[in-house]
Design an enzyme around this catalytic site. Sequence first.
Site, PDB file in Angstrom:
ATOM      1  N   ASP A   6       0.875  -1.182   0.051  1.00 40.38           N
ATOM      2  CA  ASP A   6       0.050   0.069   0.012  1.00 40.38           C
ATOM      3  C   ASP A   6       0.797   1.193   0.038  1.00 40.38           C
ATOM      4  O   ASP A   6       1.480   1.599   1.051  1.00 40.38           O
ATOM      5  CB  ASP A   6      -0.850  -0.042   1.146  1.00 40.38           C
ATOM      6  CG  ASP A   6      -1.624   1.363   1.401  1.00 40.38           C
ATOM      7  OD1 ASP A   6      -2.004   1.889   0.423  1.00 40.38           O
ATOM      8  OD2 ASP A   6      -2.087   1.509   2.629  1.00 40.38           O
ATOM      9  N   ILE A   7       1.136   1.895  -1.091  1.00 40.12           N
ATOM     10  CA  ILE A   7       1.978   3.043  -1.489  1.00 40.12           C
ATOM     11  C   ILE A   7       1.139   4.256  -0.962  1.00 40.12           C
ATOM     12  O   ILE A   7       0.246   4.740  -1.752  1.00 40.12           O
ATOM     13  CB  ILE A   7       2.554   3.152  -2.807  1.00 40.12           C
ATOM     14  CG1 ILE A   7       3.249   1.695  -3.156  1.00 40.12           C
ATOM     15  CG2 ILE A   7       3.706   4.029  -2.812  1.00 40.12           C
ATOM     16  CD1 ILE A   7       3.934   1.612  -4.465  1.00 40.12           C
ATOM     17  N   ASN A   9       1.402   8.650   0.367  1.00 46.14           N
ATOM     18  CA  ASN A   9       2.200   9.856   0.244  1.00 46.14           C
ATOM     19  C   ASN A   9       3.451   9.865   1.078  1.00 46.14           C
ATOM     20  O   ASN A   9       4.558  10.114   0.520  1.00 46.14           O
ATOM     21  CB  ASN A   9       1.294  11.156   0.452  1.00 46.14           C
ATOM     22  CG  ASN A   9       0.308  11.251  -0.747  1.00 46.14           C
ATOM     23  OD1 ASN A   9       0.445  11.306  -1.890  1.00 46.14           O
ATOM     24  ND2 ASN A   9      -0.828  11.315  -0.140  1.00 46.14           N
ATOM     25  N   ASN A  11       4.252   7.232   3.714  1.00 49.86           N
ATOM     26  CA  ASN A  11       4.666   5.752   4.069  1.00 49.86           C
ATOM     27  C   ASN A  11       4.295   4.774   3.064  1.00 49.86           C
ATOM     28  O   ASN A  11       3.146   5.001   2.287  1.00 49.86           O
ATOM     29  CB  ASN A  11       4.239   5.502   5.465  1.00 49.86           C
ATOM     30  CG  ASN A  11       5.344   5.893   6.390  1.00 49.86           C
ATOM     31  OD1 ASN A  11       6.155   6.627   6.240  1.00 49.86           O
ATOM     32  ND2 ASN A  11       5.224   5.314   7.505  1.00 49.86           N
ATOM     33  N   THR A 108      -7.262   4.947  -4.413  1.00 51.96           N
ATOM     34  CA  THR A 108      -7.131   3.521  -4.091  1.00 51.96           C
ATOM     35  C   THR A 108      -6.891   3.085  -2.612  1.00 51.96           C
ATOM     36  O   THR A 108      -7.260   2.090  -1.975  1.00 51.96           O
ATOM     37  CB  THR A 108      -6.221   2.619  -4.992  1.00 51.96           C
ATOM     38  OG1 THR A 108      -4.922   3.213  -4.837  1.00 51.96           O
ATOM     39  CG2 THR A 108      -6.394   2.827  -6.444  1.00 51.96           C
ATOM     40  N   ASP A 109      -6.297   4.225  -1.950  1.00 51.35           N
ATOM     41  CA  ASP A 109      -6.010   4.176  -0.659  1.00 51.35           C
ATOM     42  C   ASP A 109      -7.307   4.022   0.109  1.00 51.35           C
ATOM     43  O   ASP A 109      -7.633   3.382   1.344  1.00 51.35           O
ATOM     44  CB  ASP A 109      -4.908   5.125   0.026  1.00 51.35           C
ATOM     45  CG  ASP A 109      -5.479   6.502  -0.186  1.00 51.35           C
ATOM     46  OD1 ASP A 109      -6.165   6.732  -1.234  1.00 51.35           O
ATOM     47  OD2 ASP A 109      -5.016   7.382   0.344  1.00 51.35           O
TER      48      ASP A 109
END
Length: 260
Positions: A6-7, A9, A11, A108-109
Site C-alpha cells: 500500500d503506497i 504519500n 509511508n 485506491t488507498d
Amino acid sequence: MLLAIDIENKNTNFGIFEEEKLVTNFSIMTEKNRSTEEIKLTIKLILKDKKIDLSDISDIILSTVVPELNSSYEVIAREIIGKNPIVISAGVKTGLNIKCESPREVGTDRIIRAVAATQRFRENIIIISASSVTTIDYINAKKEFLGGLILPGVSLLQDSLVRGSGKLPHVEIKKPEDIIGKNTEKAIQRGIYFGYNKAVFGIVDEIIKFHSLKKENTKILVTGLKANLLSNEIYSFEEDQVLGIKGLKIIYDLNKNKAS
C-alpha cells in the site's frame, strides 16, 4: 505467501499473508527518487530480518496513490514472482459499490480501507485516515461508498503555519494537559492539536447529522501516522493501522484467479 503493498504519500506499507493469516507487516518511507534496485534491496533486507525470503512470495497485490512509483513496484513484483502483480485500478473487483460522481477519481488507498471495513462491520462506517493528508469517508450499511472529505493533516497544518509566518518554529505536536498555551511552542501545539481534532470530529458530527445516523449504529475507524493524536469525548472509535493491508488481501481473494 502474498505480499500486499500500500503506497501512500508519506509511508509505504507492506503485509505478508500466509493463507488467511497476516504474519508480519512493516513500513518504509515513500521516496519518489528511490531507484528500483534500492527499493527491492530494502524490502529484501527487512524480510530477511523477519526470516522470510523473496522466493517465499508467490503473489503480489499493489495499491498506490503515488504514480511516480508505479513502474518501479511493478518491475519489482515481476522480478520477485515472475508475473504481473494485481494492481488496484478500474476493472479490479472490490465488492464495494462506489456511489461517487467519478468513481475512477477515488484514491485506491480510500477504497482498500473501505473494503476492509465493510468486510468486518455491517453498520454505517466512518473511516478517518490521519496522515499527511486526512481523509474522512462514509460507507453506509448497504456497503455503498458515498464519498468523503479531504483536508490537511497535522504535518501540513504545521508546515503552512511556519511558512506563512516570520518566526514561528516547528514543534512536536502532542496531546496537551490543558487548553491554554503559556509560551509560543505550547500555543502552537494546542492550536494545531485542538484545531485538528475539532475539525475532524466536527466533520464526523456533520456526517452523522446529515445522514440521520445513530451513534450506536455507526462504527468509526481511525488509521494513519497521526491517529494517535485523535481524541474525542463524544464519539468512541477503534484504531486499525493495517486496515488498508487487510483490504488488499480481501481484494486479492476476489481477483486471484485473474492474476497473470
